[in-house]
Design a protein around this motif. Structure first.
Motif, mmCIF file in Angstrom:
data_model
loop_
_atom_site.group_PDB
_atom_site.id
_atom_site.type_symbol
_atom_site.label_atom_id
_atom_site.label_comp_id
_atom_site.label_asym_id
_atom_site.label_seq_id
_atom_site.Cartn_x
_atom_site.Cartn_y
_atom_site.Cartn_z
ATOM 1 N N GLY A 118 9.085 5.009 -6.965
ATOM 2 C CA GLY A 118 9.126 3.844 -6.078
ATOM 3 C C GLY A 118 10.508 3.219 -5.973
ATOM 4 O O GLY A 118 10.726 2.316 -5.166
ATOM 5 N N ASP B 242 14.263 -0.904 -2.414
ATOM 6 C CA ASP B 242 13.244 0.135 -2.555
ATOM 7 C C ASP B 242 12.047 -0.375 -3.370
ATOM 8 O O ASP B 242 10.891 -0.275 -2.943
ATOM 9 C CB ASP B 242 13.885 1.366 -3.224
ATOM 10 C CG ASP B 242 13.046 2.614 -3.061
ATOM 11 O OD1 ASP B 242 11.937 2.529 -2.495
ATOM 12 O OD2 ASP B 242 13.492 3.682 -3.517
ATOM 13 N N ALA B 243 12.316 -0.948 -4.531
ATOM 14 C CA ALA B 243 11.224 -1.457 -5.375
ATOM 15 C C ALA B 243 10.489 -2.588 -4.664
ATOM 16 O O ALA B 243 9.256 -2.677 -4.713
ATOM 17 C CB ALA B 243 11.779 -1.947 -6.711
ATOM 18 N N SER C 140 8.407 0.622 3.483
ATOM 19 C CA SER C 140 7.241 1.232 2.850
ATOM 20 C C SER C 140 6.032 0.988 3.736
ATOM 21 O O SER C 140 5.894 -0.063 4.352
ATOM 22 C CB SER C 140 6.946 0.604 1.485
ATOM 23 O OG SER C 140 7.868 1.055 0.537
ATOM 24 N N SER D 279 10.190 -3.091 -1.395
ATOM 25 C CA SER D 279 9.380 -2.680 -0.241
ATOM 26 C C SER D 279 8.004 -2.235 -0.734
ATOM 27 O O SER D 279 6.984 -2.547 -0.125
ATOM 28 C CB SER D 279 10.072 -1.599 0.592
ATOM 29 O OG SER D 279 10.129 -0.380 -0.091
ATOM 30 N N THR D 280 7.980 -1.534 -1.869
ATOM 31 C CA THR D 280 6.709 -1.128 -2.472
ATOM 32 C C THR D 280 5.935 -2.367 -2.951
ATOM 33 O O THR D 280 4.748 -2.524 -2.655
ATOM 34 C CB THR D 280 6.984 -0.174 -3.661
ATOM 35 O OG1 THR D 280 7.752 0.927 -3.186
ATOM 36 C CG2 THR D 280 5.709 0.337 -4.288
HETATM 37 MG MG MG Z 1 9.920 1.971 -2.781
#
Ligand code: MG
Ligand code: ADP
Length: 338
Positions: free
Chosen positions: A166, A281-282, A236, A284-285
């Motif tokens: 993730g 990135d983290a 995401s 968006s999850t």
């Molecule tokens: Mg992600």
């Protein structure tokens, strides 16, 4: 595989609209397969910087991918405790910090669950019952991992396994952008399977235009574009990877760490923009897991992160600074409204 890769590349290329001005210097490009996805680099710099970038991606992939049994993360999962290389240790530490800042909506200790679901491999994916999934959540808790900075040792909680998937592409994008800057690249971008990181501005001085995918369409179908420099755009959504059950139900790859089941979000997609790609990135999850209300609250209380959310009811939501910073343009004729 080759055919699938090529189709993917064409689709990904379309998600970043790059318009070179007349007389602009030529960019160097490379498309390789790493981190489970197509990695496109497009830089104004030397061939050495480009091939160094490819090598860096491969190095990170082989350190961080839990599926690769040789990787440090796979070996840590096997042994429960391990002294890691500086690269892998820093990535684990970052993932745990991001888990903390998302209150565990992003939790890299859900490796046991992703291994059982295995949603990204249609041949071996398995639909867990609610009870099975719930039982496995006892192995999910980022607070059970202990770190020893002096020896770079990571010790997992009983039965735990890490999955940095993730965050891995964002983390790699940050490393790549830092490497480019050190290598004298003043302009360019890297697209790791839809995670786009922009370095500098376009050679003509304008910001780069990055497309935000329409979750209802194909990979090249956009619902918005944003203007970005020195930042990452990460999206995401439940549409990215999923399996279908015999009854046609869809099981997607973003899991809710509290249930062990695909997150039942009120969002179609969550797009985060930040100068910190690992965070984008983290988040968006995590924002997808949290849903529009708690997700927006998380972004608003986080410095240096903005979001563009698309809710299942068709509403477009933006964090307070989003419009001023990224001048979004919305594609006409879409069933979405502000
Ligand atoms: Mg992600
Ligand atoms: P993609 O990898 O498709 O771009 P993400 O960045 O959102 O999408 O990451 C999804 C991957 O992260 C999953 O395939 C899984 O390995 C892992 N994952 C799924 N749910 C979570 C979660 N709640 N927290 C941390 N990692 C997750």
């Amino acid at each position: 595989m080759a055919a699938r890769c090529l189709a993917l590349m064409a689709a990904l290329a379309a998600s970043l609209l790059f318009l070179a001005g007349c007389g602009a210097p030529a960019a160097l490009e490379s498309n390789t397969y790493s981190m489970g996805t197509v990695c496109s680099q497009h830089i104004y710099g030397s061939q050495t910087a480009l091939s160094g970038g490819t090598a860096l991606l491969e190095e990170l992939d082989s350190a961080l991918a839990w599926r690769n049994t040789e990787s440090e993360i796979a070996q840590l999962n096997q042994a429960g405790t391990a002294a890691l290389s500086p690269t892998a240790y820093a990535a684990v530490k970052r993932a745990l910090e991001l888990a903390e800042s998302t209150g565990g909506a992003f939790d890299p200790t859900l490796g046991v669950l992703t291994r059982e679901w295995n949603i990204s491999d249609a041949d071996t994916a398995r639909i867990l019952t609610r009870q099975e999934a719930a039982a496995l959540t006892r192995y999910v808790d980022y607070r059970a991992v202990t770190l020893d900075d002096a020896n770079r040792t990571v010790t997992l909680g009983q039965g735990q396994a890490l999955d940095l998937g993730g965050m891995a592409k964002g983390y790699a994008s940050d490393a790549l952008a830092a490497y480019y800057r050190e290598s004298g690249v003043s302009s360019g971008f890297v697209n790791l399977g839809g995670n786009v990181t922009v370095v500098g501005k376009r050679p003509d001085g304008a910001a780069y235009t990055v497309g935000v995918r329409d979750p209802a369409g194909s990979a090249s179908d956009l619902f918005a574009t944003v203007q970005v420099q020195d930042a990452s755009v990460v999206i995401s959504g439940a549409y990215e990877r999923y399996i279908e059950g015999p009854d046609g139900a869809v099981y997607h790859h973003i899991l809710d760490p509290s249930t062990g089941y695909p997150a039942e979000s009120d969002l179609l997609s969550s797009c985060i923009i930040s100068a910190d790609a690992a965070l984008a990135d983290a988040f968006s999850t995590a924002v997808f897991v949290l849903g529009s209300e708690a997700g927006m609250a998380l972004v608003e209380r986080t410095e240096g992160a903005e979001c563009l959310l698309l809710r299942k009811d068709g509403r477009i939501l933006m964090s307070a600074q989003f419009e001023a910073l990224y001048a979004p343009t919305f594609v006409e004729g879409k069933p979405y409204a502000r």
